[in-house]
Enzyme design. Sequence first.
Site, PDB file in Angstrom:
ATOM      1  N   GLU A   1       8.761  16.818  14.813  1.00 45.01           N
ATOM      2  CA  GLU A   1       9.257  16.272  13.511  1.00 45.01           C
ATOM      3  C   GLU A   1       8.704  17.031  12.364  1.00 45.01           C
ATOM      4  O   GLU A   1       7.630  17.225  12.119  1.00 45.01           O
ATOM      5  CB  GLU A   1       9.169  14.684  13.146  1.00 45.01           C
ATOM      6  CG  GLU A   1       9.844  14.364  11.783  1.00 45.01           C
ATOM      7  CD  GLU A   1       9.221  12.931  11.531  1.00 45.01           C
ATOM      8  OE1 GLU A   1       8.510  12.551  11.549  1.00 45.01           O
ATOM      9  OE2 GLU A   1      10.254  12.277  11.020  1.00 45.01           O
TER      10      GLU A   1
ATOM     11  N   LYS B   1       1.056  -1.132  -0.079  1.00 50.39           N
ATOM     12  CA  LYS B   1       0.101   0.175   0.182  1.00 50.39           C
ATOM     13  C   LYS B   1       1.048   1.251  -0.077  1.00 50.39           C
ATOM     14  O   LYS B   1       1.434   1.464   0.894  1.00 50.39           O
ATOM     15  CB  LYS B   1      -0.976   0.017   1.380  1.00 50.39           C
ATOM     16  CG  LYS B   1      -1.421   1.312   1.865  1.00 50.39           C
ATOM     17  CD  LYS B   1      -2.415   2.079   0.768  1.00 50.39           C
ATOM     18  CE  LYS B   1      -2.877   3.240   1.618  1.00 50.39           C
ATOM     19  NZ  LYS B   1      -1.954   4.189   1.326  1.00 50.39           N
TER      20      LYS B   1
ATOM     21  N   GLU C   1       8.740   1.253  11.459  1.00 51.44           N
ATOM     22  CA  GLU C   1       9.745   2.259  11.287  1.00 51.44           C
ATOM     23  C   GLU C   1       9.235   3.752  11.325  1.00 51.44           C
ATOM     24  O   GLU C   1       8.451   4.201  10.239  1.00 51.44           O
ATOM     25  CB  GLU C   1      10.503   2.032   9.730  1.00 51.44           C
ATOM     26  CG  GLU C   1      11.207   0.685   9.551  1.00 51.44           C
ATOM     27  CD  GLU C   1      12.520   0.640  10.083  1.00 51.44           C
ATOM     28  OE1 GLU C   1      13.036   1.849  10.678  1.00 51.44           O
ATOM     29  OE2 GLU C   1      13.225  -0.070  10.544  1.00 51.44           O
TER      30      GLU C   1
ATOM     31  N   CYS D   1      13.443  10.565   7.051  1.00 50.03           N
ATOM     32  CA  CYS D   1      13.226  10.156   8.326  1.00 50.03           C
ATOM     33  C   CYS D   1      14.612  10.338   9.143  1.00 50.03           C
ATOM     34  O   CYS D   1      14.298  10.620  10.256  1.00 50.03           O
ATOM     35  CB  CYS D   1      12.668   8.706   8.575  1.00 50.03           C
ATOM     36  SG  CYS D   1      13.798   7.493   7.439  1.00 50.03           S
TER      37      CYS D   1
HETATM   38  P1  NDP Z   1       2.044   8.709   7.195  1.00 48.33           P
HETATM   39  O1  NDP Z   1       2.132   7.957   8.752  1.00 48.33           O
HETATM   40  O2  NDP Z   1       0.879   9.610   7.308  1.00 48.33           O
HETATM   41  O3  NDP Z   1       1.763   7.649   6.279  1.00 48.33           O
HETATM   42  C1  NDP Z   1       2.366   6.461   5.891  1.00 48.33           C
HETATM   43  C2  NDP Z   1       1.386   5.321   5.315  1.00 48.33           C
HETATM   44  O4  NDP Z   1       0.329   4.931   6.151  1.00 48.33           O
HETATM   45  C3  NDP Z   1       0.831   6.019   4.026  1.00 48.33           C
HETATM   46  O5  NDP Z   1       0.843   5.215   2.880  1.00 48.33           O
HETATM   47  C4  NDP Z   1      -0.497   6.332   4.589  1.00 48.33           C
HETATM   48  O6  NDP Z   1      -1.537   6.430   3.584  1.00 48.33           O
HETATM   49  C5  NDP Z   1      -0.876   5.281   5.531  1.00 48.33           C
HETATM   50  N1  NDP Z   1      -1.786   5.502   6.497  1.00 48.33           N
HETATM   51  C6  NDP Z   1      -2.459   6.759   6.845  1.00 48.33           C
HETATM   52  N2  NDP Z   1      -3.240   6.296   7.806  1.00 48.33           N
HETATM   53  C7  NDP Z   1      -3.456   4.926   8.051  1.00 48.33           C
HETATM   54  C8  NDP Z   1      -4.135   4.077   8.746  1.00 48.33           C
HETATM   55  N3  NDP Z   1      -4.884   4.536   9.740  1.00 48.33           N
HETATM   56  N4  NDP Z   1      -3.631   2.746   8.747  1.00 48.33           N
HETATM   57  C9  NDP Z   1      -3.346   2.233   7.984  1.00 48.33           C
HETATM   58  N5  NDP Z   1      -2.206   3.022   7.029  1.00 48.33           N
HETATM   59  C10 NDP Z   1      -2.339   4.396   7.001  1.00 48.33           C
HETATM   60  O7  NDP Z   1       3.172   9.075   6.931  1.00 48.33           O
HETATM   61  P2  NDP Z   1       3.746  10.139   5.634  1.00 48.33           P
HETATM   62  O8  NDP Z   1       3.328   9.254   4.490  1.00 48.33           O
HETATM   63  O9  NDP Z   1       3.179  11.224   5.893  1.00 48.33           O
HETATM   64  O10 NDP Z   1       5.263   9.972   5.742  1.00 48.33           O
HETATM   65  C11 NDP Z   1       6.186  10.612   6.680  1.00 48.33           C
HETATM   66  C12 NDP Z   1       6.525  10.098   7.907  1.00 48.33           C
HETATM   67  O11 NDP Z   1       7.131   8.758   7.745  1.00 48.33           O
HETATM   68  C13 NDP Z   1       7.435  10.987   8.885  1.00 48.33           C
HETATM   69  O12 NDP Z   1       7.050  10.681  10.069  1.00 48.33           O
HETATM   70  C14 NDP Z   1       8.851  10.176   8.575  1.00 48.33           C
HETATM   71  O13 NDP Z   1       9.646  10.377   9.713  1.00 48.33           O
HETATM   72  C15 NDP Z   1       8.288   8.450   8.505  1.00 48.33           C
HETATM   73  N6  NDP Z   1       9.376   7.908   7.725  1.00 48.33           N
HETATM   74  C16 NDP Z   1      10.259   7.079   8.411  1.00 48.33           C
HETATM   75  C17 NDP Z   1      11.085   6.236   7.929  1.00 48.33           C
HETATM   76  C18 NDP Z   1      11.917   5.240   8.778  1.00 48.33           C
HETATM   77  O14 NDP Z   1      12.487   4.471   8.211  1.00 48.33           O
HETATM   78  N7  NDP Z   1      11.765   5.276  10.258  1.00 48.33           N
HETATM   79  C19 NDP Z   1      11.474   6.395   6.752  1.00 48.33           C
HETATM   80  C20 NDP Z   1      10.396   7.361   5.979  1.00 48.33           C
HETATM   81  C21 NDP Z   1       9.456   8.075   6.556  1.00 48.33           C
HETATM   82  P3  NDP Z   1      -1.880   7.953   2.741  1.00 48.33           P
HETATM   83  O15 NDP Z   1      -0.555   8.692   2.450  1.00 48.33           O
HETATM   84  O16 NDP Z   1      -2.717   7.259   1.749  1.00 48.33           O
HETATM   85  O17 NDP Z   1      -2.518   8.460   4.044  1.00 48.33           O
END
Ligand code: NDP
Length: 493
Positions: A397, A192, A266, A300
């Site tokens: 963040e 997804k 992560e 991240c």
């Molecule tokens: P989100 O947490 O908003 O979304 C991540 C994914 O989860 C997207 O595909 C999103 O879909 C989906 N999602 C949202 N709500 C739900 C739910 N209730 N249940 C299941 N899936 C859901 O993060 P972002 O996409 O905004 O990415 C940024 C974040 O990711 C930052 O906090 C960053 O630090 C973190 N990150 C961490 C990394 C690591 O390795 N630790 C690496 C890269 C990023 P949709 O976008 O369609 O809402």
Amino acid sequence: MSLQNQTISFLERKDYCSFIDGTYLDKSNNQTIALHNPSDGEIFAQFECANSDQVDQAVLSSARAFKSDPWAKISPAQREAILHKLADSLEKELQVLAELIALENGKLIAQAQSEIKGAIATFRYYAGWCTKLDGETLDISLKQKPGKQNFAFTRREPVGVVAAIVPWNFPISIASWKLAPALAAGCTVVLKPSEQTPLSSLYMAELFVRVGLPKGVLNVVIGDGQTGAALTQHSGINKITFTGSTEVGKIIGKAAMENLTDLSLELGGKSPAIVFADANIKEAANGIALGIYRNSGQVCVAGSRAYVEASIMDTFVASLKSEVDKMKISDAFDPDAGLGPLSSEAHLNKVDSYITKSQEEGASLIFGGKRLEKDGYYIQATALAINSNNNCAATDEIFGPVLVIIPFNSTEEAINLANDTRYGLSSTVWTNDINKAMECVDRLEAGWVFVNGPARSDPHFPIGGYKQSGIGKELGKVGIYTYTKIKSVNIIY
Ligand code: NDP
């Protein structure tokens, strides 16, 4: 911008649906989401969100593929060959995938190309692991009847159907950190992607099926958070692997516990960079600029808090400023650009409001801080100065090109300030004193510590957060073990 023919013909479809069992779903009347090009704000495509029935269809397809021929019966060496084929296909279509990422995410084209190169390296690395998933023989002490003995051993089995949920900032490389080890272990995957970056994942899945990945081994469901939630709540999922924000990670953790589904998270970071007075200041400034301004700070592991020894503060800031002055702000396809747009208008507004709020809380602006008066989602590389962690720019963040700089006077103070956060993903330390470096390595509460270099991933280098930055590790040997379960067997003979 001149695009590859394959990119043009893929974009001509304009309307996209989920990719299940080797084919795209037909359009239904589900909710649609428009895709904006962050470089100019224009809508260039739209897609239909998968509803819960379609998520169910994807999970059933992956469950079928997991249990049946050809995937269930292929040998480790055959899986290795398939993973190399997938890597070959990414290599062949590198430019197309890079262009799709640049369009949907606004990532600078050179950085998008290096993202695909990273994914290729990850597939090749895990191809090698297919044939090395050994168990152990165990000398156990269970008493048996006279003349009988134990032959005990463990074997590693694939966990089954994996739900992989990825964010928009590295849509293909983060997907590869999950897909490559999961497939190498013999699992099947429902991927997804984020609602902002579905096209690169769809293209990759289509490509993989074209080069021989059996249908259903990789399904892609596209949609918003609701689609992701339906996936994580599905009882047919055996493991969830999620990369994204800490807030959504907690929601997913609760959903996983409902079905007792295996889970890796992560999550976010607010990573420190400590610069000691004895460091090579020019190199530190260059590395810290790269660490926070690459991909417009949407990383991240970005080093977003710089703790700088007070005696070198002015020299460090001047050096940092000269690095930033070299970065041309421009669109994703400008080969001379050093800083591209943010991923969406909503995200631009969030980053912008943090810069304002931080100053309201007492930070002073060193440079940057302004949005660009042009179409697209641009903001300058920004640095803010504060004296303690008591400011939103040091605690939250922001996920944008915003560095906060804080002075320190002793190693003790630097380490305490660095650890004073709910996050623990990454850290960097800049010093030529091995004793200071090792003290930081020992005491920093972070999954990654880099000394004298910016944080960068490598397939053989595990990543995973301490504290609220996550649960579990990706990449390296441990990154494939997480897609296996151990069966303990005792044969009495
Ligand atoms: P989100 O947490 O908003 O979304 C991540 C994914 O989860 C997207 O595909 C999103 O879909 C989906 N999602 C949202 N709500 C739900 C739910 N209730 N249940 C299941 N899936 C859901 O993060 P972002 O996409 O905004 O990415 C940024 C974040 O990711 C930052 O906090 C960053 O630090 C973190 N990150 C961490 C990394 C690591 O390795 N630790 C690496 C890269 C990023 P949709 O976008 O369609 O809402």
